[in-house]
Design a protein around this motif. Structure first.
Motif, PDB file in Angstrom:
ATOM      1  N   HIS A  61       7.482  -2.891  -0.615  1.00 49.35           N
ATOM      2  CA  HIS A  61       7.247  -1.477  -0.292  1.00 49.35           C
ATOM      3  C   HIS A  61       7.693  -1.161   1.131  1.00 49.35           C
ATOM      4  CE1 HIS A  61       4.372   2.125  -1.092  1.00 49.35           C
ATOM      5  NE2 HIS A  61       5.250   2.456  -0.158  1.00 49.35           N
ATOM      6  N   ASP A 153       6.868   6.773  -5.459  1.00 52.83           N
ATOM      7  CA  ASP A 153       6.014   6.561  -4.287  1.00 52.83           C
ATOM      8  C   ASP A 153       6.050   7.726  -3.307  1.00 52.83           C
ATOM      9  OD1 ASP A 153       4.209   4.912  -2.721  1.00 52.83           O
ATOM     10  OD2 ASP A 153       5.793   5.081  -1.246  1.00 52.83           O
ATOM     11  N   GLY A 154       4.872   7.998  -2.763  1.00 50.64           N
ATOM     12  CA  GLY A 154       4.686   9.176  -1.926  1.00 50.64           C
ATOM     13  C   GLY A 154       4.042  10.271  -2.746  1.00 50.64           C
ATOM     14  N   HIS A 180       1.867   5.015  -6.974  1.00 44.36           N
ATOM     15  CA  HIS A 180       1.137   5.568  -5.822  1.00 44.36           C
ATOM     16  C   HIS A 180       0.038   6.445  -6.400  1.00 44.36           C
ATOM     17  CE1 HIS A 180       1.169   7.730  -1.713  1.00 44.36           C
ATOM     18  NE2 HIS A 180       0.299   8.377  -2.457  1.00 44.36           N
ATOM     19  N   HIS A 233      -0.391  -0.178  -2.387  1.00 44.06           N
ATOM     20  CA  HIS A 233      -1.346   0.158  -1.320  1.00 44.06           C
ATOM     21  C   HIS A 233      -2.751   0.529  -1.826  1.00 44.06           C
ATOM     22  CE1 HIS A 233       0.080   4.192  -2.163  1.00 44.06           C
ATOM     23  NE2 HIS A 233       1.164   4.089  -1.442  1.00 44.06           N
ATOM     24  N   ASP A 306       4.220  -1.223   3.173  1.00 48.72           N
ATOM     25  CA  ASP A 306       4.324   0.234   3.251  1.00 48.72           C
ATOM     26  C   ASP A 306       4.837   0.633   4.642  1.00 48.72           C
ATOM     27  OD1 ASP A 306       4.347   2.911   2.710  1.00 48.72           O
ATOM     28  OD2 ASP A 306       2.171   3.122   2.481  1.00 48.72           O
TER      29      ASP A 306
HETATM   30 ZN   LIG Z   1       2.840   5.326  -1.373  1.00 45.29          ZN
END
Ligand SMILES: [Zn+2]
Length: 432
Positions: A61, A153-154, A180, A233, A306
């Motif tokens: 990540h 992701d995000g 995520h 995460h 991350d």
């Molecule tokens: Zn993320």
């Protein structure tokens, strides 16, 4: 291609779960020999006395910001930071501008990486077009173009019908989904973990349920579809319990934890301000303890940075306006050593496995993640004893948004070898 002979080190073998005193000879990009007292007059010799020698770390990540925000990081600077951090392979998240949601962008980035990257660079493809959560991207074509995994992701894919179909579909392509997990409706415009610190500072909080409710939903879909899912995460105590609950029922699920979620709680905001503004937010001590316990018991079996570089302007000013993320790629391994090895949660072999063999298996990289003869010559040497301070002014990354500046740490990677080529030696990048 020249040969490298690494002598007098302690070899870390994640597959066997062992530390052994062996030499290792790298030739033509592969591990040629592992044994005692190896010699080769033509080889470049590395004296690894007092060092740990293991398979190169694999980071699941990272955000390298190319294309679109190269002023924060680009493939070259990101790869230099990765090599300094002991990472021989990285998986770049697709939330760039434009996002990585079609095969042409994947091919473009892979050709760029071949030119400029010092490490093996992989690109996750978007789950939904434009990361908009409304329609599926082209998984088959992106897989042909080389993506080893899918992620939005995000962002969290909120359309339940769409995501349940994505799960069924992803199994045809053998692509894991890296998720995520944060429900934007429950997050509202929260900025910090909902708790005492946010309350005292008068900042709107994000409840842990914003993360846990989507983990629960997605693991139900994964259980029914047989999809391979990876929760990235992970930050809450209940999240660890949910993963264990569903895994015991046969769900193909794994998870990773960042260094900052293991070392900091939401109270760090008082000292560091927006430098510790991250997604998901830093939680409370009970969550940190549960994550460590989850790692100790093998419920959480991977670790990922991350790494989220930002410019100084993105992080300054009003807390509510500041960007989310920490730049941590070159210090992730010593940060994990501090939070996990020094505290006696796990030893170096398990830490190494969580950062090499397990991510290699998730991404289907069968020649990486261990040091058996014939495998790729991706090797990292770590000094487990010498203490150095974090110095953000020395970062290869363009991102200096790091709350760990000046922290003394042990467990630094000192030498990084990628495909049989020495890229970092004695803590310096060898290439311009
Ligand atoms: Zn993320």
């Amino acid at each position: 291609m020249k040969k490298i002979l690494i002598q007098n080190g302690t070899l870390v073998l994640p597959g066997k779960g062992m530390l052994v005193d062996r030499d290792i000879l790298l030739e033509d990009g592969i591990v040629r020999r592992v044994g005692r007292g190896l010699t080769d007059p033509q080889a470049f010799r590395v004296n690894a006395s007092g060092l740990l020698v293991g398979p190169g770390f694999i980071n699941l990540h990272v955000h390298f910001r190319e294309p679109g925000e190269e002023y924060k990081e680009d493939l070259r600077s990101g790869s230099r930071a990765a090599a300094m951090g002991g990472f021989t392979s990285v998986l770049c998240m697709p939330n760039t501008q434009p996002p990585v949601d079609e095969p042409m962008i994947v091919r473009y980035l892979r050709s760029m990486a071949r030119e400029v990257s010092l490490v093996n660079m992989y690109f996750a493809g978007a789950i939904t077009r434009g990361l908009e959560g409304a329609s599926m991207a082209e998984y088959g074509l992106m897989r042909e173009a080389g993506v080893p995994a899918l992620s939005d992701d995000g962002k969290c894919v909120m359309d339940s019908l769409l995501l349940s179909r994505v799960m069924e579909y992803s199994t045809y392509f053998s692509l894991p989904l890296i998720l995520h997990e944060e429900d934007p409706n429950l997050e509202g415009n929260g900025q910090l973990n909902r708790g005492e610190t946010a309350f005292r500072m008068g900042i709107k909080g994000i409840p842990t349920s914003a993360e846990e409710s989507v983990i629960a939903r997605d693991l139900v879909f994964a259980l029914h579809s047989g999809a391979r899912v990876h929760i990235t995460h992970l930050s809450t105590a209940l999240g660890v319990e949910l993963i264990e609950f569903f895994r015991l029922r046969g769900t193909k699920v794994s998870a990773d934890v960042t260094p900052h979620h293991l070392l900091l709680t939401d109270q760090a905001v008082a000292e560091h301000g927006s430098l510790v503004k991250v997604k998901p937010p830093l939680r409370e001590e009970k969550d940190v303890q549960a994550l460590k316990e989850g790692i100790k018991r093998g419920v959480v079996e991977m670790l990922a940075s991350d790494h989220a570089p930002h410019s100084t302007e993105n992080k300054e000013g009003d807390f509510n306006e500041a960007a989310y993320g920490i730049s941590n790629l070159e210090i992730s391994v010593p940060l994990y050593a501090k939070s996990l090895v020094e505290e006696g949660i796990i030893g170096w072999v398990d830490l190494w496995r969580n950062l090499s063999l397990r991510p290699a298996q998730l991404l289907g990289l069968s020649r990486k993640g261990d040091l058996e003869e014939g495998m790729d010559a991706d090797v990292t040497l770590v000094d487990p004893d010498t203490e150095w301070e974090v110095r953000i002014e020395d970062f290869e990354s363009k991102g200096r948004n790091c709350p760990f500046n000046r922290m003394p740490l042990i467990g630094w990677p000192v030498t990084t070898i990628v495909g049989g080529e020495l890229v970092v030696h004695e803590r310096s990048v060898l290439l311009p």
